[in-house]
Write an enzyme that holds these catalytic residues in place. Structure first.
Site, PDB file in Angstrom:
ATOM      1  N   CYS A  45     -14.457  16.466 -34.132  1.00 53.71           N
ATOM      2  CA  CYS A  45     -15.223  15.319 -34.614  1.00 53.71           C
ATOM      3  C   CYS A  45     -16.551  15.334 -33.886  1.00 53.71           C
ATOM      4  O   CYS A  45     -16.716  16.014 -32.888  1.00 53.71           O
ATOM      5  CB  CYS A  45     -14.521  14.010 -34.288  1.00 53.71           C
ATOM      6  SG  CYS A  45     -12.911  13.875 -35.072  1.00 53.71           S
ATOM      7  N   GLY A  54     -17.362  17.002 -38.747  1.00 52.01           N
ATOM      8  CA  GLY A  54     -16.361  16.166 -39.411  1.00 52.01           C
ATOM      9  C   GLY A  54     -16.895  15.664 -40.731  1.00 52.01           C
ATOM     10  O   GLY A  54     -17.985  15.094 -40.778  1.00 52.01           O
ATOM     11  N   ASN A  61     -13.514  12.398 -29.625  1.00 53.06           N
ATOM     12  CA  ASN A  61     -13.410  13.748 -30.173  1.00 53.06           C
ATOM     13  C   ASN A  61     -12.367  14.484 -29.343  1.00 53.06           C
ATOM     14  O   ASN A  61     -12.469  14.520 -28.123  1.00 53.06           O
ATOM     15  CB  ASN A  61     -14.764  14.465 -30.078  1.00 53.06           C
ATOM     16  CG  ASN A  61     -14.685  15.963 -30.381  1.00 53.06           C
ATOM     17  OD1 ASN A  61     -15.472  16.734 -29.844  1.00 53.06           O
ATOM     18  ND2 ASN A  61     -13.774  16.392 -31.214  1.00 53.06           N
ATOM     19  N   GLY A  62     -11.378  15.041 -30.010  1.00 50.90           N
ATOM     20  CA  GLY A  62     -10.342  15.785 -29.302  1.00 50.90           C
ATOM     21  C   GLY A  62      -8.980  15.456 -29.868  1.00 50.90           C
ATOM     22  O   GLY A  62      -8.861  14.904 -30.967  1.00 50.90           O
ATOM     23  N   TYR A  75     -17.560  28.930 -33.885  1.00 51.06           N
ATOM     24  CA  TYR A  75     -17.690  28.325 -35.207  1.00 51.06           C
ATOM     25  C   TYR A  75     -18.201  26.877 -35.202  1.00 51.06           C
ATOM     26  O   TYR A  75     -19.097  26.533 -35.962  1.00 51.06           O
ATOM     27  CB  TYR A  75     -16.327  28.383 -35.913  1.00 51.06           C
ATOM     28  CG  TYR A  75     -16.222  27.525 -37.154  1.00 51.06           C
ATOM     29  CD1 TYR A  75     -16.920  27.853 -38.312  1.00 51.06           C
ATOM     30  CD2 TYR A  75     -15.430  26.379 -37.166  1.00 51.06           C
ATOM     31  CE1 TYR A  75     -16.825  27.066 -39.455  1.00 51.06           C
ATOM     32  CE2 TYR A  75     -15.326  25.591 -38.308  1.00 51.06           C
ATOM     33  CZ  TYR A  75     -16.023  25.933 -39.444  1.00 51.06           C
ATOM     34  OH  TYR A  75     -15.938  25.153 -40.565  1.00 51.06           O
ATOM     35  N   SER A 135     -21.902  30.458 -40.703  1.00 50.15           N
ATOM     36  CA  SER A 135     -21.775  30.556 -39.246  1.00 50.15           C
ATOM     37  C   SER A 135     -21.904  31.961 -38.674  1.00 50.15           C
ATOM     38  O   SER A 135     -22.206  32.109 -37.489  1.00 50.15           O
ATOM     39  CB  SER A 135     -20.461  29.926 -38.788  1.00 50.15           C
ATOM     40  OG  SER A 135     -20.495  28.552 -39.086  1.00 50.15           O
ATOM     41  N   ASP A 142     -17.808  38.022 -40.498  1.00 49.95           N
ATOM     42  CA  ASP A 142     -17.594  36.581 -40.398  1.00 49.95           C
ATOM     43  C   ASP A 142     -17.381  36.220 -38.936  1.00 49.95           C
ATOM     44  O   ASP A 142     -17.059  37.092 -38.121  1.00 49.95           O
ATOM     45  CB  ASP A 142     -16.410  36.112 -41.262  1.00 49.95           C
ATOM     46  CG  ASP A 142     -16.623  34.671 -41.740  1.00 49.95           C
ATOM     47  OD1 ASP A 142     -17.540  34.002 -41.220  1.00 49.95           O
ATOM     48  OD2 ASP A 142     -15.884  34.221 -42.625  1.00 49.95           O
TER      49      ASP A 142
HETATM   50  O1  LIG Z   1     -10.094  32.259 -42.479  1.00 52.30           O
HETATM   51  P1  LIG Z   1     -10.482  30.884 -42.933  1.00 52.30           P
HETATM   52  O2  LIG Z   1      -9.316  29.956 -42.867  1.00 52.30           O
HETATM   53  O3  LIG Z   1     -11.170  30.888 -44.238  1.00 52.30           O
HETATM   54  O4  LIG Z   1     -11.478  30.281 -41.841  1.00 52.30           O
HETATM   55  C1  LIG Z   1     -12.607  30.940 -41.340  1.00 52.30           C
HETATM   56  C2  LIG Z   1     -13.824  30.692 -42.188  1.00 52.30           C
HETATM   57  O5  LIG Z   1     -14.109  29.261 -42.274  1.00 52.30           O
HETATM   58  C3  LIG Z   1     -15.357  28.979 -41.674  1.00 52.30           C
HETATM   59  O6  LIG Z   1     -16.385  28.836 -42.656  1.00 52.30           O
HETATM   60  P2  LIG Z   1     -16.849  27.444 -43.268  1.00 52.30           P
HETATM   61  O7  LIG Z   1     -17.042  27.580 -44.722  1.00 52.30           O
HETATM   62  O8  LIG Z   1     -15.935  26.342 -42.842  1.00 52.30           O
HETATM   63  O9  LIG Z   1     -18.235  27.085 -42.561  1.00 52.30           O
HETATM   64  P3  LIG Z   1     -19.630  27.831 -42.394  1.00 52.30           P
HETATM   65  O10 LIG Z   1     -20.422  27.581 -43.653  1.00 52.30           O
HETATM   66  O11 LIG Z   1     -20.233  27.179 -41.198  1.00 52.30           O
HETATM   67  O12 LIG Z   1     -19.412  29.278 -42.170  1.00 52.30           O
HETATM   68  C4  LIG Z   1     -15.662  30.169 -40.797  1.00 52.30           C
HETATM   69  O13 LIG Z   1     -17.059  30.343 -40.638  1.00 52.30           O
HETATM   70  C5  LIG Z   1     -15.057  31.312 -41.581  1.00 52.30           C
HETATM   71  O14 LIG Z   1     -15.945  31.707 -42.605  1.00 52.30           O
HETATM   72  N1  LIG Z   2     -11.068  16.540 -34.407  1.00 47.35           N
HETATM   73  C1  LIG Z   2     -11.034  15.472 -33.676  1.00 47.35           C
HETATM   74  O1  LIG Z   2     -11.730  15.331 -32.687  1.00 47.35           O
HETATM   75  C2  LIG Z   2     -10.044  14.442 -34.155  1.00 47.35           C
HETATM   76  C3  LIG Z   2     -10.024  13.131 -33.409  1.00 47.35           C
HETATM   77  C4  LIG Z   2      -8.677  12.431 -33.587  1.00 47.35           C
HETATM   78  N2  LIG Z   2      -7.633  13.217 -32.995  1.00 47.35           N
HETATM   79  C5  LIG Z   2      -8.389  12.162 -35.068  1.00 47.35           C
HETATM   80  O2  LIG Z   2      -7.536  12.778 -35.630  1.00 47.35           O
HETATM   81  O3  LIG Z   2      -9.007  11.357 -35.674  1.00 47.35           O
HETATM   82 MG   LIG Z   3     -17.821  30.567 -42.610  1.00 45.85          MG
END
Ligand SMILES: O=P(O)(O)OC[C@H]1O[C@H](OP(=O)(O)OP(=O)(O)O)[C@H](O)[C@@H]1O
Ligand SMILES: NC(=O)CC[C@H](N)C(=O)O
Ligand SMILES: [Mg+2]
Length: 485
Positions: A2, A28, A102-103, A259, A305, A367
């Site tokens: 989050c 989030g 967050n956590g 990421y 990413s 990736d």
């Molecule tokens: O193996 P998976 O379960 O698919 O997870 C990994 C992928 O998910 C994320 O991308 P995402 O689309 O969330 O965000 P980004 O646009 O920042 O890359 C990450 O960058 C990988 O591309």
């Molecule tokens: N990813 C998070 O930081 C989640 C915060 C909290 N555990 C929730 O589920 O809302």
């Molecule tokens: Mg990605």
């Protein structure tokens, strides 16, 4: 993960908090909320959705006041459907507290039981954050004497929270008529930093998960909050801090660098962008050992990413770098969407291939990570459909083989593509002609090279070692039951 933010300002803060939440939106996407303090009242608005969809002008008008907290949520406990689990949370006693977290706590169920049985506190959701708030409130109640709250009582309460709560937490709380309190768990698993801004009315302070929220709102970065440390910003804008943990040790979450965090953030003294460049360099060396470079015509990132790592890898190996996948900028991050069906559908909606970059070529796709394989499986297919000859794949992170219990929603081993599979089997599963993973030591080095003080990391999803102690099987079974689907 989050995103959290707190602002102690000298003028209304609703717009600043809104803007900072937009800058933290990548942490989030499920719900957003803001609580401000004005005269003797808190004002709060929270709902499911992206920041820009949650807050209408009328909601912003209902948030007066010169201080406030905000959150964007990516659930790891409870569910994304329950609006009551959106943050901030509020308790009226003692003093009145609004709270963002967050956590993820690993002992929240037993704490909830204890809170009811011993402390007579009822928790009305399945959110671990509501439990954490009530532990803090209870300890504040015990530490404070009479109607006046002082720093010693607040720091004492945080110290007991550190002893009772297990897991990861970065927290910002507002206490009515007192000010703001922020703290980080004794391992500093989740990030939190402090910034300031001079205005004609005086100094303003901001606390946020990532420095990009500070700098994007005109604040300058002051420092990270230390693991175990608590910071108080009082109503006059005076800042005081104290170490509240018995044995604090910085053990930042490695996956933030892979990421979660934005590349333009500085986290625990490390530029996330630079760390990703390093990941590309180390991965390049590994690719050179594992694949025949002469077989590779072009290197391509999978947006967004992996871009810095892919770019650096190509440069180091003296290979062509091309952007063959174009991202629809109106679709959010896939990995943090709730539910596998929506994640799967979103990859195709989000990325499309430019055929001419693939036709007849051997491509190396990069990736940042392969977690469930949702992205990589489809991307390899798309590359082939676009006419690629051979499709190689490399991941800037090692295989993810263990559940994460500290704020990343990877609740079950079964859903992870690397579980029970060798590298060759993973390659088969995603349909790649060759697959290379980063080694964990190299990933750690990518971050440590930039801050030698970071001697250890929270890397449990890669190595199964949990820094807060062994995770009991019952918790994992319950997590898998409640969140696995
Ligand atoms: O193996 P998976 O379960 O698919 O997870 C990994 C992928 O998910 C994320 O991308 P995402 O689309 O969330 O965000 P980004 O646009 O920042 O890359 C990450 O960058 C990988 O591309
Ligand atoms: N990813 C998070 O930081 C989640 C915060 C909290 N555990 C929730 O589920 O809302
Ligand atoms: Mg990605």
């Amino acid at each position: 993960m989050c995103g959290i933010v707190g602002v102690m300002g000298r003028a209304p803060v609703n717009q600043t908090i809104y803007d900072s939440l937009l800058l933290l939106q990548h942490r989030g996407q499920d719900a957003a909320g803001i609580a401000t303090a004005h005269e003797q009242f808190f004002n709060m608005f929270k709902a499911k959705g992206l920041v820009r969809d949650v807050f209408r002008t009328r909601n912003m008008r209902s948030l007066p006041g010169n201080s406030g907290v905000g959150q964007v949520r990516y659930p790891t406990a409870g569910s994304s459907d329950n609006e009551d689990e959106a943050q901030p949370f509020y308790v009226n006693a003692p003093f009145g507290i609004t709270f963002v977290h967050n956590g993820n706590l690993t002992n929240w169920r037993s704490l909830r039981e204890e809170l009811f049985r011993i402390d007579r506190r009822h928790i009305n959701t399945n959110s671990d954050s509501e439990v954490l708030l009530n532990v803090f409130a209870h300890e504040l109640q015990s530490a404070a004497s009479g109607a006046n709250l002082d720093d010693d009582a607040v720091f004492a309460a945080v110290s007991v929270v550190h002893r009772r709560a297990k897991g990861a937490y970065a927290v910002i709380a507002q206490i009515a008529s007192f000010g703001m309190v922020a703290f980080r768990d004794p391992h500093g698993i989740r990030p939190l930093c402090l910034g300031r801004q001079e205005t004609e009315n005086g100094t303003e302070w901001m606390l946020a998960s990532e420095s990009v929220a500070l700098t994007g709102c005109g604040f300058s970065f002051v420092r990270d909050v230390d693991p175990g440390e608590a910071i108080i910003i009082d109503l006059d804008g005076q800042v005081r801090s104290r170490q509240c943990a018995d044995n604090p040790s910085l053990t930042s979450c490695l996956f933030e660098y892979v990421y979660f965090a934005r590349p333009d953030s500085l986290m625990d003294g490390v530029s996330v962008y630079q760390a990703r460049l390093r990941m590309g360099e180390y991965l390049a060396d590994n690719v050179a050992r594992a694949l025949r470079l002469g077989d590779i015509d072009v290197v391509m990132p999978i947006p967004d990413s992996s871009r810095p790592s892919a770019m650096q890898l190509a440069a180091r190996l003296d290979l062509n770098y091309r952007e063959g996948f174009i991202k629809n900028r109106y679709i959010g991050r896939t990995f943090i969407m709730p539910g596998q069906a929506v994640r799967k559908k979103s990859v195709r909606q989000k990325l499309s291939a430019i055929d001419m970059e693939f036709r007849g070529k051997n491509v190396l796709l990069i990736d940042d990570s392969i977690v469930r394989g949702t992205t990589s499986r489809q991307i390899v297919d798309m590359a082939r459909e676009a006419g690629a000859n051979k499709v190689f794949f490399a991941s800037a992170a090692p295989p993810v083989r263990f559940p994460n219990v500290y704020g990343i929603d990877m609740p079950t081993q079964a859903e992870l593509i690397a579980t029970g599979r060798s590298i060759d089997q993973i390659a088969d599963e995603i349909g790649a002609d060759g697959l290379v993973f980063q080694h964990l030591e190299d990933l750690e080095r990518s971050v440590r090279d930039l801050n030698p003080a970071m001697t250890q990391f929270e890397a449990s999803c890669f190595d199964g070692k949990y820094v807060t102690g062994d995770i009991d099987a019952q918790y994992l079974a319950e997590l898998s039951r409640s969140r696995g689907a």
